[in-house]
Design an enzyme around this catalytic site. Sequence first.
Site, mmCIF file in Angstrom:
data_model
loop_
_atom_site.group_PDB
_atom_site.id
_atom_site.type_symbol
_atom_site.label_atom_id
_atom_site.label_comp_id
_atom_site.label_asym_id
_atom_site.label_seq_id
_atom_site.Cartn_x
_atom_site.Cartn_y
_atom_site.Cartn_z
ATOM 1 N N LYS A 201 0.839 -1.222 0.000
ATOM 2 C CA LYS A 201 0.000 0.000 0.000
ATOM 3 C C LYS A 201 0.863 1.256 0.000
ATOM 4 C CE LYS A 201 -1.870 -1.087 3.989
ATOM 5 N NZ LYS A 201 -1.098 -2.326 4.287
ATOM 6 N N ARG B 54 11.576 -0.351 10.508
ATOM 7 C CA ARG B 54 10.508 -0.041 11.454
ATOM 8 C C ARG B 54 10.572 -0.954 12.673
ATOM 9 N NH1 ARG B 54 5.115 0.425 7.829
ATOM 10 N NH2 ARG B 54 4.341 -0.828 9.571
HETATM 11 P P1 AP5 Z 1 4.907 -1.449 1.709
HETATM 12 O O1 AP5 Z 1 4.481 -0.649 0.524
HETATM 13 O O2 AP5 Z 1 5.687 -0.782 2.775
HETATM 14 O O3 AP5 Z 1 3.650 -2.250 2.314
HETATM 15 P P2 AP5 Z 1 2.395 -1.715 3.138
HETATM 16 O O4 AP5 Z 1 1.185 -2.395 2.579
HETATM 17 O O5 AP5 Z 1 2.394 -0.237 3.205
HETATM 18 O O6 AP5 Z 1 2.744 -2.401 4.513
HETATM 19 P P3 AP5 Z 1 2.705 -1.795 5.999
HETATM 20 O O7 AP5 Z 1 3.512 -2.740 6.851
HETATM 21 O O8 AP5 Z 1 3.061 -0.350 6.011
HETATM 22 O O9 AP5 Z 1 1.228 -1.994 6.313
HETATM 23 P P4 AP5 Z 1 0.598 -1.947 7.686
HETATM 24 O O10 AP5 Z 1 -0.803 -1.867 7.271
HETATM 25 O O11 AP5 Z 1 0.945 -3.072 8.580
HETATM 26 O O12 AP5 Z 1 1.297 -0.716 8.408
HETATM 27 P P5 AP5 Z 1 0.799 0.748 8.728
HETATM 28 O O13 AP5 Z 1 1.974 1.622 8.653
HETATM 29 O O14 AP5 Z 1 -0.408 1.092 7.938
HETATM 30 O O15 AP5 Z 1 5.730 -2.702 1.112
HETATM 31 C C1 AP5 Z 1 6.304 -3.671 1.968
HETATM 32 C C2 AP5 Z 1 7.667 -4.085 1.418
HETATM 33 O O16 AP5 Z 1 7.483 -4.775 0.186
HETATM 34 C C3 AP5 Z 1 8.599 -2.901 1.107
HETATM 35 O O17 AP5 Z 1 9.906 -3.278 1.445
HETATM 36 C C4 AP5 Z 1 8.461 -2.703 -0.407
HETATM 37 O O18 AP5 Z 1 9.652 -2.168 -0.982
HETATM 38 C C5 AP5 Z 1 8.169 -4.113 -0.887
HETATM 39 N N1 AP5 Z 1 7.253 -4.153 -2.032
HETATM 40 C C6 AP5 Z 1 6.147 -3.385 -2.235
HETATM 41 N N2 AP5 Z 1 5.536 -3.723 -3.389
HETATM 42 C C7 AP5 Z 1 6.265 -4.738 -3.920
HETATM 43 C C8 AP5 Z 1 6.129 -5.531 -5.108
HETATM 44 N N3 AP5 Z 1 5.101 -5.343 -5.956
HETATM 45 N N4 AP5 Z 1 7.059 -6.482 -5.336
HETATM 46 C C9 AP5 Z 1 8.082 -6.679 -4.469
HETATM 47 N N5 AP5 Z 1 8.265 -5.962 -3.340
HETATM 48 C C10 AP5 Z 1 7.365 -5.013 -3.059
HETATM 49 O O19 AP5 Z 1 0.345 0.599 10.239
HETATM 50 C C11 AP5 Z 1 1.291 0.356 11.260
HETATM 51 C C12 AP5 Z 1 0.569 0.201 12.592
HETATM 52 O O20 AP5 Z 1 -0.143 1.414 12.904
HETATM 53 C C13 AP5 Z 1 -0.504 -0.904 12.608
HETATM 54 O O21 AP5 Z 1 0.044 -2.172 12.909
HETATM 55 C C14 AP5 Z 1 -1.433 -0.392 13.715
HETATM 56 O O22 AP5 Z 1 -0.894 -0.638 14.982
HETATM 57 C C15 AP5 Z 1 -1.413 1.125 13.488
HETATM 58 N N6 AP5 Z 1 -2.478 1.569 12.569
HETATM 59 C C16 AP5 Z 1 -2.292 2.179 11.353
HETATM 60 N N7 AP5 Z 1 -3.481 2.463 10.788
HETATM 61 C C17 AP5 Z 1 -4.429 2.018 11.663
HETATM 62 C C18 AP5 Z 1 -5.856 2.019 11.643
HETATM 63 N N8 AP5 Z 1 -6.560 2.515 10.601
HETATM 64 N N9 AP5 Z 1 -6.494 1.505 12.706
HETATM 65 C C19 AP5 Z 1 -5.822 1.025 13.770
HETATM 66 N N10 AP5 Z 1 -4.481 0.973 13.854
HETATM 67 C C20 AP5 Z 1 -3.794 1.475 12.802
HETATM 68 MG MG MG Z 2 2.615 1.159 4.738
#
Ligand code: AP5
Ligand code: MG
Length: 226
Positions: A14, A161
Amino acid sequence: MNVVVLLGAPGAGKGTQAPLLAARLGIPVVATGDIFRAAVRDGTPLGMEARRYMDAGQLVPDEITVKLLLDRLARPDAAAGVILDGFPRTGVQAQALDKALAERGQAVSAAVLVDVPADELERRMSGRWICRASGHPYHETFSPPKSAGVCDLDGSDLYQRADDRPETIRARLDQQLGALTEVIDHYRASGVIASVDGLQGIDAVGAAIDVALSEHGVAPLAGQVS
Ligand code: AP5
Ligand code: MG
């Protein structure tokens, strides 16, 4: 006004797609994870509260997250549309978003699921590095920066992270995938869901997102180059 929701499991891509899509559509990204990480870094009360949940791989409670997101959506730069990365993450959040948009005569235009199987998610998160300034993601194998340890886009340093430690990755996958299903069901019921194969390369995933969005009537703002 386009409101695009990017859905996907932790590590699905994402945060990789959101800024690329933002450049194509000419609207900003709002990423709740990035907002929480900035609050943790700044040591604010929100950050201290959110950190307890993030470090345990759990979702931050809905009442905190919904208020934060709705305040952010009320800012002027979101008036022409927005890409939501990481929100909504529960059925309650999805309903709160619908209600707030309906009060403005708006609705979610499309919710695009970046679909990646569970075994690949762990590999993606464990090799991830992100930039300190804006959270731009890299991967040590799949998407390395041009210069080791430095963000291609803004030159800031890259770090791993805190929640990308193996035990927290497993906790996030165990505890968050059920809620993702709720959100997918919510948008399937309202007819705005689309799914793209997230196992493709980054450019191919972006192209598939564009196709899915155009099928839901989402096009670049006038004057933007797609
Ligand atoms: P990346 O693009 O970073 O993936 P992502 O989907 O953004 O993954 P996140 O870990 O950021 O998602 P998340 O939902 O757990 O975390 P968030 O920050 O929202 O890609 C991942 C890796 O793959 C990278 O190294 C990239 O280079 C690689 N990659 C990407 N595309 C690729 C491809 N096509 N091929 C190969 N490699 C690829 O949330 C963090 C924390 O915040 C949560 O755990 C929770 O505690 C809290 N939080 C955030 N939002 C909420 C909410 N709405 N409600 C409650 N808690 C929340
Ligand atoms: Mg993310």
